[in-house]
Design a protein around this motif. Structure first.
Motif, PDB file in Angstrom:
ATOM      1  N   PRO A   2       2.863   6.605  -4.706  1.00  0.00           N
ATOM      2  CA  PRO A   2       3.242   7.485  -5.817  1.00  0.00           C
ATOM      3  C   PRO A   2       2.336   7.373  -7.035  1.00  0.00           C
ATOM      4  O   PRO A   2       2.186   8.348  -7.794  1.00  0.00           O
ATOM      5  CB  PRO A   2       4.675   7.025  -6.148  1.00  0.00           C
ATOM      6  N   ARG A   3       1.725   6.220  -7.253  1.00  0.00           N
ATOM      7  CA  ARG A   3       0.816   6.078  -8.397  1.00  0.00           C
ATOM      8  C   ARG A   3      -0.520   6.757  -8.159  1.00  0.00           C
ATOM      9  O   ARG A   3      -1.294   6.957  -9.105  1.00  0.00           O
ATOM     10  CB  ARG A   3       0.588   4.599  -8.711  1.00  0.00           C
ATOM     11  N   MET A   4      -0.818   7.080  -6.901  1.00  0.00           N
ATOM     12  CA  MET A   4      -2.107   7.711  -6.596  1.00  0.00           C
ATOM     13  C   MET A   4      -2.074   9.220  -6.751  1.00  0.00           C
ATOM     14  O   MET A   4      -3.132   9.856  -6.759  1.00  0.00           O
ATOM     15  CB  MET A   4      -2.518   7.357  -5.159  1.00  0.00           C
ATOM     16  N   GLN A   5      -0.885   9.795  -6.816  1.00  0.00           N
ATOM     17  CA  GLN A   5      -0.811  11.243  -6.918  1.00  0.00           C
ATOM     18  C   GLN A   5      -1.053  11.692  -8.346  1.00  0.00           C
ATOM     19  O   GLN A   5      -0.788  10.972  -9.312  1.00  0.00           O
ATOM     20  CB  GLN A   5       0.560  11.731  -6.443  1.00  0.00           C
ATOM     21  N   SER A   6      -1.564  12.892  -8.476  1.00  0.00           N
ATOM     22  CA  SER A   6      -1.773  13.481  -9.796  1.00  0.00           C
ATOM     23  C   SER A   6      -0.548  14.312 -10.174  1.00  0.00           C
ATOM     24  O   SER A   6       0.180  14.801  -9.316  1.00  0.00           O
ATOM     25  CB  SER A   6      -3.024  14.362  -9.794  1.00  0.00           C
TER      26      SER A   6
ATOM     27  N   PRO B  78       6.297   4.168 -10.015  1.00  0.00           N
ATOM     28  CA  PRO B  78       6.554   4.490 -11.425  1.00  0.00           C
ATOM     29  C   PRO B  78       8.049   4.606 -11.712  1.00  0.00           C
ATOM     30  O   PRO B  78       8.837   5.025 -10.847  1.00  0.00           O
ATOM     31  CB  PRO B  78       5.846   5.839 -11.611  1.00  0.00           C
ATOM     32  N   ARG B  79       8.435   4.221 -12.902  1.00  0.00           N
ATOM     33  CA  ARG B  79       9.852   4.228 -13.264  1.00  0.00           C
ATOM     34  C   ARG B  79      10.478   5.607 -13.057  1.00  0.00           C
ATOM     35  O   ARG B  79      11.614   5.723 -12.605  1.00  0.00           O
ATOM     36  CB  ARG B  79      10.004   3.797 -14.722  1.00  0.00           C
ATOM     37  N   GLU B  80       9.743   6.670 -13.376  1.00  0.00           N
ATOM     38  CA  GLU B  80      10.291   8.019 -13.255  1.00  0.00           C
ATOM     39  C   GLU B  80      10.508   8.429 -11.799  1.00  0.00           C
ATOM     40  O   GLU B  80      11.305   9.331 -11.519  1.00  0.00           O
ATOM     41  CB  GLU B  80       9.358   9.030 -13.932  1.00  0.00           C
ATOM     42  N   ALA B  81       9.798   7.787 -10.874  1.00  0.00           N
ATOM     43  CA  ALA B  81       9.918   8.137  -9.458  1.00  0.00           C
ATOM     44  C   ALA B  81      10.695   7.102  -8.673  1.00  0.00           C
ATOM     45  O   ALA B  81      10.855   7.240  -7.464  1.00  0.00           O
ATOM     46  CB  ALA B  81       8.524   8.308  -8.842  1.00  0.00           C
ATOM     47  N   ARG B  82      11.209   6.085  -9.343  1.00  0.00           N
ATOM     48  CA  ARG B  82      11.872   4.984  -8.651  1.00  0.00           C
ATOM     49  C   ARG B  82      13.332   5.354  -8.368  1.00  0.00           C
ATOM     50  O   ARG B  82      14.073   5.726  -9.274  1.00  0.00           O
ATOM     51  CB  ARG B  82      11.795   3.730  -9.504  1.00  0.00           C
ATOM     52  N   PRO B  83      13.777   5.234  -7.110  1.00  0.00           N
ATOM     53  CA  PRO B  83      15.189   5.513  -6.794  1.00  0.00           C
ATOM     54  C   PRO B  83      16.073   4.380  -7.297  1.00  0.00           C
ATOM     55  O   PRO B  83      15.572   3.355  -7.779  1.00  0.00           O
ATOM     56  CB  PRO B  83      15.180   5.582  -5.261  1.00  0.00           C
ATOM     57  N   PRO B  84      17.391   4.517  -7.215  1.00  0.00           N
ATOM     58  CA  PRO B  84      18.286   3.427  -7.625  1.00  0.00           C
ATOM     59  C   PRO B  84      17.920   2.122  -6.919  1.00  0.00           C
ATOM     60  O   PRO B  84      17.931   2.035  -5.688  1.00  0.00           O
ATOM     61  CB  PRO B  84      19.670   3.934  -7.212  1.00  0.00           C
ATOM     62  N   VAL B  85      17.601   1.113  -7.720  1.00  0.00           N
ATOM     63  CA  VAL B  85      17.029  -0.122  -7.169  1.00  0.00           C
ATOM     64  C   VAL B  85      18.019  -0.847  -6.254  1.00  0.00           C
ATOM     65  O   VAL B  85      17.657  -1.322  -5.177  1.00  0.00           O
ATOM     66  CB  VAL B  85      16.571  -1.045  -8.315  1.00  0.00           C
ATOM     67  N   GLY B  86      19.275  -0.946  -6.679  1.00  0.00           N
ATOM     68  CA  GLY B  86      20.252  -1.664  -5.874  1.00  0.00           C
ATOM     69  C   GLY B  86      20.448  -1.036  -4.509  1.00  0.00           C
ATOM     70  O   GLY B  86      20.510  -1.744  -3.494  1.00  0.00           O
ATOM     71  N   ALA B  87      20.531   0.290  -4.454  1.00  0.00           N
ATOM     72  CA  ALA B  87      20.780   0.974  -3.184  1.00  0.00           C
ATOM     73  C   ALA B  87      19.594   0.827  -2.240  1.00  0.00           C
ATOM     74  O   ALA B  87      19.766   0.525  -1.052  1.00  0.00           O
ATOM     75  CB  ALA B  87      21.074   2.447  -3.445  1.00  0.00           C
ATOM     76  N   VAL B  88      18.383   1.025  -2.753  1.00  0.00           N
ATOM     77  CA  VAL B  88      17.215   0.943  -1.872  1.00  0.00           C
ATOM     78  C   VAL B  88      16.940  -0.506  -1.466  1.00  0.00           C
ATOM     79  O   VAL B  88      16.433  -0.772  -0.363  1.00  0.00           O
ATOM     80  CB  VAL B  88      15.990   1.594  -2.556  1.00  0.00           C
TER      81      VAL B  88
ATOM     82  N   LEU C  95       0.833  -1.205   0.000  1.00  0.00           N
ATOM     83  CA  LEU C  95       0.000   0.000   0.000  1.00  0.00           C
ATOM     84  C   LEU C  95       0.867   1.254   0.000  1.00  0.00           C
ATOM     85  O   LEU C  95       0.600   2.212  -0.737  1.00  0.00           O
ATOM     86  CB  LEU C  95      -0.915  -0.020   1.222  1.00  0.00           C
ATOM     87  N   LEU C  96       1.921   1.253   0.810  1.00  0.00           N
ATOM     88  CA  LEU C  96       2.820   2.406   0.836  1.00  0.00           C
ATOM     89  C   LEU C  96       3.549   2.565  -0.497  1.00  0.00           C
ATOM     90  O   LEU C  96       3.729   3.686  -0.985  1.00  0.00           O
ATOM     91  CB  LEU C  96       3.833   2.241   1.971  1.00  0.00           C
ATOM     92  N   ALA C  97       3.963   1.453  -1.087  1.00  0.00           N
ATOM     93  CA  ALA C  97       4.674   1.532  -2.365  1.00  0.00           C
ATOM     94  C   ALA C  97       3.768   2.050  -3.478  1.00  0.00           C
ATOM     95  O   ALA C  97       4.250   2.617  -4.466  1.00  0.00           O
ATOM     96  CB  ALA C  97       5.224   0.156  -2.743  1.00  0.00           C
TER      97      ALA C  97
ATOM     98  N   LEU D  81       9.084  11.298  -3.344  1.00  0.00           N
ATOM     99  CA  LEU D  81       7.976  10.516  -2.815  1.00  0.00           C
ATOM    100  C   LEU D  81       8.188   9.027  -3.078  1.00  0.00           C
ATOM    101  O   LEU D  81       7.878   8.189  -2.218  1.00  0.00           O
ATOM    102  CB  LEU D  81       6.663  10.982  -3.458  1.00  0.00           C
ATOM    103  N   GLY D  82       8.724   8.693  -4.242  1.00  0.00           N
ATOM    104  CA  GLY D  82       9.002   7.297  -4.536  1.00  0.00           C
ATOM    105  C   GLY D  82      10.023   6.700  -3.582  1.00  0.00           C
ATOM    106  O   GLY D  82       9.881   5.554  -3.141  1.00  0.00           O
TER     107      GLY D  82
END
Length: 220
Positions: free
Chosen positions: A32-36, A105-115, A27-29, A43-44
């Motif tokens: 970001p898809r719920m925002q306009s 969303p891909r545009e709001a996703r931080p570096p995957v390995g680090a997170v 739900l938390l993840a 936020l991501g």
């Protein structure tokens, strides 16, 4: 012996706590898809950190076993029993984390390995704290205490670690790489402590040789 334990251990897993942690994390993840408007990378990042904490809170209950004093009498040693629980839940946890990453969303996703490193360290800290709590013979369900400790520790890390010791930084911060070096050290230390905590405790406390009393000689 290990194969024979799979079904009993599977039945005793804390499914409600694990499901609640997964539901809260997803739900938390998905926030970001719920925002306009345009995706917000900040936020991501915070959404995924919240999801990692929620999943770790669910994992804090993994070692809960109300029948611990009964199951401890089985031939399988404690590292096998704990390792089996972790092995059964690890694929589910990885699947939940992958779903959480894809929800952002891909545009709001931080570096995957680090997170993902942050999420892994948080989860291992929760499991290590639960394993350490089980070193006390009277403890059977450490999940509540461990989850409270994890929440308070997360707040303390967010409020008290600054400067060169900051752990929760944003990708644009020049300390991003150095902070994740500290996350890697934390993961390694928590893993080592967790492995040590799984070892069966000694029957008698260790004492330095100089403090040990010599046994009295047998009468002739």
């Amino acid at each position: 012996m290990t194969r024979a334990l799979v079904r009993p251990v599977w039945r005793t897993l804390p499914r409600r706590a694990l499901a609640a942690g997964a539901a809260a994390g997803l739900l938390l993840a998905g926030v970001p898809r719920m925002q306009s408007g345009a995706p917000d990378p900040l936020l991501g990042l915070y959404a995924l950190r919240g999801a990692a904490l929620a999943l770790a809170l669910g994992l804090a209950f993994l070692l809960d076993d109300p029948a611990r004093h009964v199951t401890s009498a089985v031939p399988a040693r404690r590292p096998v029993r704990i390792g089996l629980r972790v092995a059964l839940v690890a694929p589910w946890a990885a699947l939940c984390w992958t779903a959480a990453l894809l929800l952002v969303p891909r545009e709001a996703r931080p570096p995957v390995g680090a997170v993902t490193l942050e999420a892994a360290a948080t989860a291992v800290c929760a499991l290590t704290a639960a394993a350490l709590a089980l070193r006390r013979p009277q403890v059977t369900e450490p999940g509540v205490a461990v989850s409270a400790w994890l929440l308070s520790t997360a707040v303390a890390v967010a409020l008290l670690t600054h400067g060169d010791w900051a752990l929760l930084v944003i990708p644009d911060d020049p300390r991003w790489d150095s902070s994740h070096e500290r996350w890697a050290v934390l993961l390694a230390l928590a893993t080592a402590m967790g492995a040590r905590a799984c070892v069966e405790p000694l029957r008698a406390p260790w004492r330095p040789p100089l403090l040990r009393r010599q046994a009295p000689a047998a009468p002739q």
